[in-house]
Design a protein around this motif. Structure first.
Motif, PDB file in Angstrom:
ATOM      1  N   TYR A 159      10.328  -4.988   4.653  1.00 42.85           N
ATOM      2  CA  TYR A 159      10.509  -4.378   3.330  1.00 42.85           C
ATOM      3  C   TYR A 159       9.620  -3.148   3.126  1.00 42.85           C
ATOM      4  O   TYR A 159       9.171  -2.870   2.015  1.00 42.85           O
ATOM      5  CB  TYR A 159      10.241  -5.407   2.218  1.00 42.85           C
ATOM      6  N   ASN A 160       9.348  -2.406   4.180  1.00 39.87           N
ATOM      7  CA  ASN A 160       8.647  -1.130   4.073  1.00 39.87           C
ATOM      8  C   ASN A 160       9.667  -0.006   4.188  1.00 39.87           C
ATOM      9  O   ASN A 160      10.862  -0.240   4.363  1.00 39.87           O
ATOM     10  CB  ASN A 160       7.614  -1.005   5.195  1.00 39.87           C
TER      11      ASN A 160
ATOM     12  N   ASN B  72       0.825  -1.199   0.000  1.00 37.47           N
ATOM     13  CA  ASN B  72       0.000   0.000   0.000  1.00 37.47           C
ATOM     14  C   ASN B  72       0.864   1.255   0.000  1.00 37.47           C
ATOM     15  O   ASN B  72       2.024   1.239   0.422  1.00 37.47           O
ATOM     16  CB  ASN B  72      -0.945  -0.030   1.196  1.00 37.47           C
ATOM     17  N   ASN B  73       0.271   2.375  -0.461  1.00 38.17           N
ATOM     18  CA  ASN B  73       1.056   3.587  -0.717  1.00 38.17           C
ATOM     19  C   ASN B  73       1.382   4.391   0.530  1.00 38.17           C
ATOM     20  O   ASN B  73       2.261   5.250   0.490  1.00 38.17           O
ATOM     21  CB  ASN B  73       0.307   4.493  -1.699  1.00 38.17           C
ATOM     22  N   ASN B  74       0.674   4.156   1.631  1.00 41.08           N
ATOM     23  CA  ASN B  74       0.925   4.935   2.840  1.00 41.08           C
ATOM     24  C   ASN B  74       1.130   4.037   4.054  1.00 41.08           C
ATOM     25  O   ASN B  74       2.114   4.167   4.748  1.00 41.08           O
ATOM     26  CB  ASN B  74      -0.231   5.910   3.084  1.00 41.08           C
ATOM     27  N   ALA B  75       0.189   3.139   4.307  1.00 45.92           N
ATOM     28  CA  ALA B  75       0.338   2.221   5.436  1.00 45.92           C
ATOM     29  C   ALA B  75      -0.486   0.977   5.169  1.00 45.92           C
ATOM     30  O   ALA B  75      -1.547   1.036   4.532  1.00 45.92           O
ATOM     31  CB  ALA B  75      -0.119   2.876   6.736  1.00 45.92           C
TER      32      ALA B  75
ATOM     33  N   TYR C 229       6.234  -4.416   2.087  1.00 45.76           N
ATOM     34  CA  TYR C 229       6.424  -3.697   0.816  1.00 45.76           C
ATOM     35  C   TYR C 229       5.560  -2.436   0.700  1.00 45.76           C
ATOM     36  O   TYR C 229       5.103  -2.101  -0.387  1.00 45.76           O
ATOM     37  CB  TYR C 229       6.149  -4.624  -0.368  1.00 45.76           C
ATOM     38  N   CYS C 230       5.317  -1.752   1.806  1.00 47.12           N
ATOM     39  CA  CYS C 230       4.678  -0.434   1.741  1.00 47.12           C
ATOM     40  C   CYS C 230       5.810   0.590   1.675  1.00 47.12           C
ATOM     41  O   CYS C 230       6.414   0.938   2.694  1.00 47.12           O
ATOM     42  CB  CYS C 230       3.788  -0.198   2.952  1.00 47.12           C
ATOM     43  N   GLN C 231       6.124   1.088   0.461  1.00 45.88           N
ATOM     44  CA  GLN C 231       7.323   1.897   0.294  1.00 45.88           C
ATOM     45  C   GLN C 231       7.289   2.657  -1.022  1.00 45.88           C
ATOM     46  O   GLN C 231       6.487   2.370  -1.915  1.00 45.88           O
ATOM     47  CB  GLN C 231       8.572   1.004   0.319  1.00 45.88           C
TER      48      GLN C 231
END
Length: 633
Positions: A198-199, A147-150, A169-171
């Motif tokens: 991996y955020n 996701n783009n923010n959290a 992978y939120c990053q």
């Protein structure tokens, strides 16, 4: 642990949604539904924005792989929950570039589980699951990645449980401070056993959080920090992994009375812990294995960091039992341990932080004779149980029972009332209410508590919020097959009290000289093929109304017998008060290795029983075995 109580009406119905069903859209089914109904969504992809404004269960027929929901416009939430007592289960949410896959706002007693809200670079949202101005929400076993923010965001909310989720992978989006889990202005929340790898940041505690418990989370390989937190108040972090991150494992600024215990903070690129302007920060039994373990900034003259637990703890190392304060393990510590007690003879000093009790071995090498209390039981050597509150009414008691019985008769030695030779511990309550309470250490036989051991009377006006205590001396013996237990009794007549549980909020620790627990290691070897073997029920905890894959509703109790005498074998269910709930008698028993009984959560009259702790006892001949289970609805 929070008990989730769903609300069902007497005439609840199931409304079906999907191709060829009564309703073609979820929104139409919600409009038609009454409080307590269930909406069953069949396989398909649904494009709609749904306002759930009535107490419902909304679930998919076959799980999130085959039931997908997206939005017609990319700035509107797919599910907007504005009613209490809503359950959501088994969906995939995607396509909300400027909003939330699921949004709970101003509600209580809701549950979302077994969903996906963001799971690849194509199927994303701005926020997977968002919770605002709400309380008693459970977010369990969801995937909220990419996701783009959290992945999950809780703000302005209390008593939120976020457990067993994957938020990876939120990053690398247009937003800053992107993270797996974000907590803003929360209190008494529990973040437990999540994976946040991996955020940009694993877990982000961003402002004004009070009394949260963060346990057994994995935050690794993040572009910045494993944990980034500022302005935290009495927040407890235990048994987490903050390792292999590209900046520091932990960044903490402006914390007050925060506790880090039993965490692994290893192989981070910059610092293990980056600490700014914290007050009364407590660190113990952490593993710090980094090129630079600390970066430390304080106000002038303010260096009150505490590198030891609140009381001395009993532990076993090198086949010997000791009781002492325990610091942290450092990869760069070079001191000696001449007395072989597992504690270095000289302090560890790193960037103004002085640890007077540095560990010479990894924390997992120290077998703690310390029991940490949670809502259900007390667990030895486990600082990572989920947080919660236990309420004890006026002139009432609460009993905590150890998670394992002793294998052979076990005698604890006599001590005097000093912290090295007596039982010590800590209890923390929620407000400055001054409880007068009696703490008794004793024995649980499977149905009742017997004091027998040491006890101590605590005066609530002596301390604010926190009771650290040491008992007078008293030797007592726990018979084989029975349990160590602790009973706390409130003597006040004017109010109830809530005590904080889970993590390291509350514990008891045995006296020095205590034997290994749960019994003589030789005895362990001698009973590896017992005549009766009663296994832990599965699932545990369980909801008797919910069936799992390939099994009936309820919980399965398994056991095996290695004895010729199998007549008169029975299994009895008891409640926490020792009252008999149900008896399975005249069982058809043979010597096969896996006998099974399914209990569906009813009494002898097939009436459903309430949520709580239950015990099940197997008896055959003169042999009995007892275990404990938890029923949740």
């Amino acid at each position: 642990m929070l008990l989730f109580l769903s609300v069902k009406s007497a005439n609840a119905t199931i409304l079906h949604v999907g191709e060829g069903q009564t309703y073609s859209t979820i929104s139409d089914a919600v409009i038609a539904a009454a409080s307590g109904d269930t909406i069953m969504v069949h396989d398909g992809t649904y494009t709609e924005n749904v306002n759930i404004d009535v107490s419902l269960t909304v679930k998919s027929l076959n799980g999130y792989e085959t039931t997908l929901l997206t939005t017609p416009v990319d700035w509107e939430d797919i599910f907007d929950v504005t009613a209490d007592n809503v359950t959501i289960e088994g969906f995939s949410f995607y396509g909300v570039a400027y909003g939330n896959g699921v949004h709970f706002y101003g509600v209580s007693n809701c549950l979302i589980q077994n969903c996906r809200s963001g799971w690849s670079e194509i199927y994303i949202n701005q926020v997977g699951i968002s919770i605002g101005a709400s309380e008693s929400i459970i977010v369990n076993n969801n995937i909220c990645s990419y996701n783009n923010n959290a992945g999950i965001y809780a703000h302005g909310s209390n008593y939120i449980t976020i457990s067993n989720n994957t938020c990876n992978y939120c990053q690398h989006s247009i937003y800053t401070e992107i993270c797996g889990i974000m907590m803003y202005a929360t209190s008494d929340c529990h973040v437990h056993n999540n994976v946040c790898n991996y955020n940009d940041r694993g877990i982000f505690y961003c402002y004004n959080n009070w009394h949260d418990t963060i346990t057994k989370n994995e935050c690794q390989f993040n572009d910045e920090y494993g944990l980034y937190a500022y302005f935290q108040y009495s927040t407890y972090f235990s048994n987490n992994i903050f390792s292999n991150n590209n900046d520091s494992g932990v960044f903490l600024s402006g914390g007050y009375q925060c506790v880090f215990a039993g965490n692994k903070i290893e192989s981070n690129s910059v610092y293990g812990m980056d600490l700014y302007y914290n007050t009364a920060l407590t660190l113990y039994l952490n593993t710090l294995n980094n090129t630079e373990n600390f970066h430390f900034v304080v106000n002038a003259g303010d260096n009150d960091q505490i590198l030891k637990p609140p009381t001395k703890m009993a532990y076993r190392i090198y086949d010997t039992t000791f009781k002492n304060f325990l610091g942290n393990y450092y990869n760069d510590y070079t001191g000696e341990d001449a007395d072989m007690n597992g504690i270095g003879d000289t302090p560890h000093i790193s960037d103004q932080i002085i640890d007077d009790y540095p560990l010479t071995n990894l924390p997992e090498d120290y077998m703690l004779l310390t029991w940490f209390l949670n809502n259900v039981e007390m667990t030895r050597n486990d600082m990572g149980t989920i947080g919660g509150l236990v309420n004890i009414p006026e002139l009432s008691s609460h009993i905590w029972v150890a998670d394992e019985s002793v294998l052979a008769g076990l005698t604890f030695p006599t001590g005097i009332q000093i912290d090295s030779t007596s039982w010590t511990g800590q209890m923390i309550y929620t407000y400055n209410q001054h409880p007068d309470m009696l703490i008794e250490i004793g024995i649980w036989d499977g149905s009742s508590f017997t004091p027998g051991g040491p006890q101590v009377q605590l005066d609530g006006f002596q301390l604010n919020y926190t009771h650290n205590y040491a008992t007078p001396g008293c030797s007592f013996t726990i018979p084989a097959g029975q349990y160590l237990a602790m009973r706390t009794t409130i003597n006040n007549i004017d109010r109830d009290f809530n005590f904080r549980m889970g993590g390291t909020w509350a514990y008891i620790s045995a006296p020095i000289g205590s034997p290994d627990y749960p019994g003589d290691p030789v005895g362990v070897q001698e009973i590896q093929t017992p005549e009766v073997l009663l296994r832990q029920n599965y699932p545990n905890p369980f909801n008797p109304a919910v069936a799992g894959a390939g099994r009936s509703p309820g919980t399965t109790i398994s056991f095996s017998l290695n004895t010729e005498n199998t007549e008169d074998t029975e299994l009895v269910i008891y409640n926490i008060k020792g009252q008999k709930i149900k008896t399975f008698s005249n069982l058809q028993i043979d010597k096969s290795p896996n006998q099974q009984i399914i209990w569906n959560g009813t009494d002898e009259n097939n009436n459903p029983v309430s949520s709580g702790i239950y015990f099940y006892k197997l008896q055959t001949g003169n042999i009995t075995e007892t275990r404990k289970m938890l029923l949740l609805k």
